[in-house]
Design a protein around this motif. Structure first.
Motif, PDB file in Angstrom:
ATOM      1  N   LEU A 132       0.729  -1.235   0.112  1.00  0.00           N
ATOM      2  CA  LEU A 132       0.095  -0.008  -0.092  1.00  0.00           C
ATOM      3  C   LEU A 132       0.745   1.278  -0.200  1.00  0.00           C
ATOM      4  O   LEU A 132       1.744   1.426   0.817  1.00  0.00           O
ATOM      5  N   ALA A 133       0.614   2.125  -0.909  1.00  0.00           N
ATOM      6  CA  ALA A 133       1.659   3.420  -1.106  1.00  0.00           C
ATOM      7  C   ALA A 133       0.698   4.381  -0.478  1.00  0.00           C
ATOM      8  O   ALA A 133      -0.416   4.565  -0.853  1.00  0.00           O
ATOM      9  N   LEU A 134       1.261   5.154   0.411  1.00  0.00           N
ATOM     10  CA  LEU A 134       0.541   6.432   0.687  1.00  0.00           C
ATOM     11  C   LEU A 134       1.381   7.720   0.549  1.00  0.00           C
ATOM     12  O   LEU A 134       2.509   7.587   0.915  1.00  0.00           O
ATOM     13  N   SER A 135       0.796   8.723  -0.030  1.00  0.00           N
ATOM     14  CA  SER A 135       1.609   9.800  -0.174  1.00  0.00           C
ATOM     15  C   SER A 135       0.454  10.969  -0.009  1.00  0.00           C
ATOM     16  O   SER A 135      -0.804  11.054  -0.188  1.00  0.00           O
ATOM     17  N   GLY A 136       1.254  12.025   0.692  1.00  0.00           N
ATOM     18  CA  GLY A 136       0.440  13.313   0.952  1.00  0.00           C
ATOM     19  C   GLY A 136       1.435  14.456   1.319  1.00  0.00           C
ATOM     20  O   GLY A 136       2.638  14.194   1.202  1.00  0.00           O
ATOM     21  N   ILE A 137       0.819  15.638   1.914  1.00  0.00           N
ATOM     22  CA  ILE A 137       1.680  16.613   2.497  1.00  0.00           C
ATOM     23  C   ILE A 137       2.827  16.229   3.429  1.00  0.00           C
ATOM     24  O   ILE A 137       3.889  17.028   3.390  1.00  0.00           O
ATOM     25  N   GLU A 138       2.474  15.112   3.987  1.00  0.00           N
ATOM     26  CA  GLU A 138       3.503  14.820   5.079  1.00  0.00           C
ATOM     27  C   GLU A 138       4.553  13.880   4.627  1.00  0.00           C
ATOM     28  O   GLU A 138       5.401  13.119   5.454  1.00  0.00           O
ATOM     29  N   GLY A 139       4.346  13.267   3.409  1.00  0.00           N
ATOM     30  CA  GLY A 139       5.496  12.652   2.766  1.00  0.00           C
ATOM     31  C   GLY A 139       4.934  11.319   2.090  1.00  0.00           C
ATOM     32  O   GLY A 139       3.632  11.404   2.028  1.00  0.00           O
ATOM     33  N   GLN A 140       5.695  10.305   1.878  1.00  0.00           N
ATOM     34  CA  GLN A 140       5.330   9.265   1.203  1.00  0.00           C
ATOM     35  C   GLN A 140       5.826   7.868   2.150  1.00  0.00           C
ATOM     36  O   GLN A 140       6.788   8.054   2.882  1.00  0.00           O
ATOM     37  N   ARG A 141       4.959   6.938   2.046  1.00  0.00           N
ATOM     38  CA  ARG A 141       5.100   5.696   2.852  1.00  0.00           C
ATOM     39  C   ARG A 141       4.694   4.583   1.948  1.00  0.00           C
ATOM     40  O   ARG A 141       3.811   4.510   1.150  1.00  0.00           O
ATOM     41  N   GLU A 142       5.625   3.391   2.113  1.00  0.00           N
ATOM     42  CA  GLU A 142       5.295   2.244   1.538  1.00  0.00           C
ATOM     43  C   GLU A 142       5.167   0.989   2.570  1.00  0.00           C
ATOM     44  O   GLU A 142       5.890   0.963   3.385  1.00  0.00           O
ATOM     45  N   LEU A 143       3.777   0.675   2.569  1.00  0.00           N
ATOM     46  CA  LEU A 143       3.389   0.040   3.792  1.00  0.00           C
ATOM     47  C   LEU A 143       3.216  -1.690   3.196  1.00  0.00           C
ATOM     48  O   LEU A 143       2.713  -1.818   1.921  1.00  0.00           O
ATOM     49  N   ASP A 144       3.207  -2.701   4.053  1.00  0.00           N
ATOM     50  CA  ASP A 144       3.275  -3.993   3.525  1.00  0.00           C
ATOM     51  C   ASP A 144       1.778  -4.184   4.207  1.00  0.00           C
ATOM     52  O   ASP A 144       1.255  -4.073   5.358  1.00  0.00           O
ATOM     53  N   PHE A 158     -16.842   9.020  -8.887  1.00  0.00           N
ATOM     54  CA  PHE A 158     -16.054   7.997  -8.686  1.00  0.00           C
ATOM     55  C   PHE A 158     -16.947   6.763  -8.354  1.00  0.00           C
ATOM     56  O   PHE A 158     -17.974   7.099  -7.869  1.00  0.00           O
ATOM     57  N   PRO A 159     -16.527   5.487  -8.697  1.00  0.00           N
ATOM     58  CA  PRO A 159     -17.328   4.431  -8.461  1.00  0.00           C
ATOM     59  C   PRO A 159     -17.460   3.996  -6.912  1.00  0.00           C
ATOM     60  O   PRO A 159     -18.613   3.191  -6.567  1.00  0.00           O
ATOM     61  N   PHE A 160     -16.474   4.275  -6.179  1.00  0.00           N
ATOM     62  CA  PHE A 160     -16.590   3.842  -4.684  1.00  0.00           C
ATOM     63  C   PHE A 160     -16.408   5.268  -3.877  1.00  0.00           C
ATOM     64  O   PHE A 160     -15.686   5.890  -4.270  1.00  0.00           O
ATOM     65  N   THR A 161     -16.755   4.902  -2.430  1.00  0.00           N
ATOM     66  CA  THR A 161     -16.565   5.788  -1.530  1.00  0.00           C
ATOM     67  C   THR A 161     -15.756   4.936  -0.508  1.00  0.00           C
ATOM     68  O   THR A 161     -15.624   4.101  -0.608  1.00  0.00           O
ATOM     69  N   GLY A 162     -14.567   5.727   0.055  1.00  0.00           N
ATOM     70  CA  GLY A 162     -13.422   5.409   0.853  1.00  0.00           C
ATOM     71  C   GLY A 162     -13.426   6.065   1.864  1.00  0.00           C
ATOM     72  O   GLY A 162     -13.774   7.312   2.366  1.00  0.00           O
ATOM     73  N   THR A 163     -12.679   5.562   3.070  1.00  0.00           N
ATOM     74  CA  THR A 163     -12.299   5.919   4.295  1.00  0.00           C
ATOM     75  C   THR A 163     -10.836   5.707   4.693  1.00  0.00           C
ATOM     76  O   THR A 163     -10.409   4.443   4.508  1.00  0.00           O
ATOM     77  N   LEU A 164     -10.087   6.456   5.159  1.00  0.00           N
ATOM     78  CA  LEU A 164      -8.295   6.406   5.235  1.00  0.00           C
ATOM     79  C   LEU A 164      -8.100   6.501   6.837  1.00  0.00           C
ATOM     80  O   LEU A 164      -8.772   7.652   7.126  1.00  0.00           O
ATOM     81  N   VAL A 165      -8.006   5.724   7.497  1.00  0.00           N
ATOM     82  CA  VAL A 165      -7.372   5.791   8.913  1.00  0.00           C
ATOM     83  C   VAL A 165      -5.744   5.627   8.829  1.00  0.00           C
ATOM     84  O   VAL A 165      -5.077   4.773   8.520  1.00  0.00           O
ATOM     85  N   ILE A 166      -5.118   6.629   9.323  1.00  0.00           N
ATOM     86  CA  ILE A 166      -3.601   6.766   9.412  1.00  0.00           C
ATOM     87  C   ILE A 166      -3.078   6.691  10.771  1.00  0.00           C
ATOM     88  O   ILE A 166      -3.360   7.531  11.846  1.00  0.00           O
ATOM     89  N   ASP A 167      -2.341   5.535  11.216  1.00  0.00           N
ATOM     90  CA  ASP A 167      -1.647   5.525  12.639  1.00  0.00           C
ATOM     91  C   ASP A 167      -2.851   5.897  13.774  1.00  0.00           C
ATOM     92  O   ASP A 167      -2.382   6.344  14.529  1.00  0.00           O
ATOM     93  N   GLY A 168      -4.144   5.315  13.592  1.00  0.00           N
ATOM     94  CA  GLY A 168      -5.056   5.564  14.679  1.00  0.00           C
ATOM     95  C   GLY A 168      -5.722   6.785  14.675  1.00  0.00           C
ATOM     96  O   GLY A 168      -6.440   7.002  15.382  1.00  0.00           O
ATOM     97  N   GLY A 169      -5.683   7.727  13.647  1.00  0.00           N
ATOM     98  CA  GLY A 169      -6.058   9.127  13.556  1.00  0.00           C
ATOM     99  C   GLY A 169      -7.711   8.980  13.298  1.00  0.00           C
ATOM    100  O   GLY A 169      -8.119   7.899  12.923  1.00  0.00           O
ATOM    101  N   GLU A 170      -8.137  10.124  13.406  1.00  0.00           N
ATOM    102  CA  GLU A 170      -9.558  10.182  12.934  1.00  0.00           C
ATOM    103  C   GLU A 170      -9.718   9.748  11.286  1.00  0.00           C
ATOM    104  O   GLU A 170      -8.906   9.998  10.520  1.00  0.00           O
TER     105      GLU A 170
END
Length: 126
Positions: A44-56, A96-108
């Motif tokens: 899973l690749a995560l990118s945003g204003i706080e940088g980029q991460r590649e997670l397993d 978009f065909p789908f709705t989504g929710t993102l939670v980063i490190d237990g945040g809102e």
């Protein structure tokens, strides 16, 4: 020209007619804060204003019209949940065909829209 050749040529000119599926690799986009999460098989690749991460990816399951993907790295855990519900981008108005929710490190939870990775980014309405 034989009919089979004509049909094959016509099919080559057709646009991509795949049906979006929660089983596809997915791209989830959020607005304010702006994040993009993209599944790519076991990553899973995560990118945003706080940088980029590649997670397993540690789990990925589809149930009750939703797919939940959980991924970890040394910094923590990212979870996305994508539902089989259409979504309209809150800023650009793109569909978009789908709705989504993102939670980063237990945040809102951060709400957003999602699409299969093979699908081009939807344009703004006419």
């Amino acid at each position: 020209m034989p009919a089979a050749s004509v049909d094959a040529d016509a099919a080559a000119d057709e646009p991509d007619v795949r049906t979006p599926s929660l089983q596809d690799d997915l791209v989830l986009l959020t607005n304010e804060p702006f994040w993009q999460a993209r599944t790519d098989g076991p990553k899973l690749a995560l990118s945003g204003i706080e940088g980029q991460r590649e997670l397993d990816v540690v789990s990925s399951a589809v149930a009750d019209g939703a797919r939940t993907v959980v991924a970890n790295d040394a910094s923590g855990k990212v979870e996305i949940r994508v539902t089989d519900e259409p979504c309209q981008d809150s800023m650009a108005g793109a569909s978009f065909p789908f709705t989504g929710t993102l939670v980063i490190d237990g945040g809102e939870p951060i709400q957003g829209c999602a699409r299969p990775a093979w699908m081009p980014l939807p344009g703004e309405p006419g």
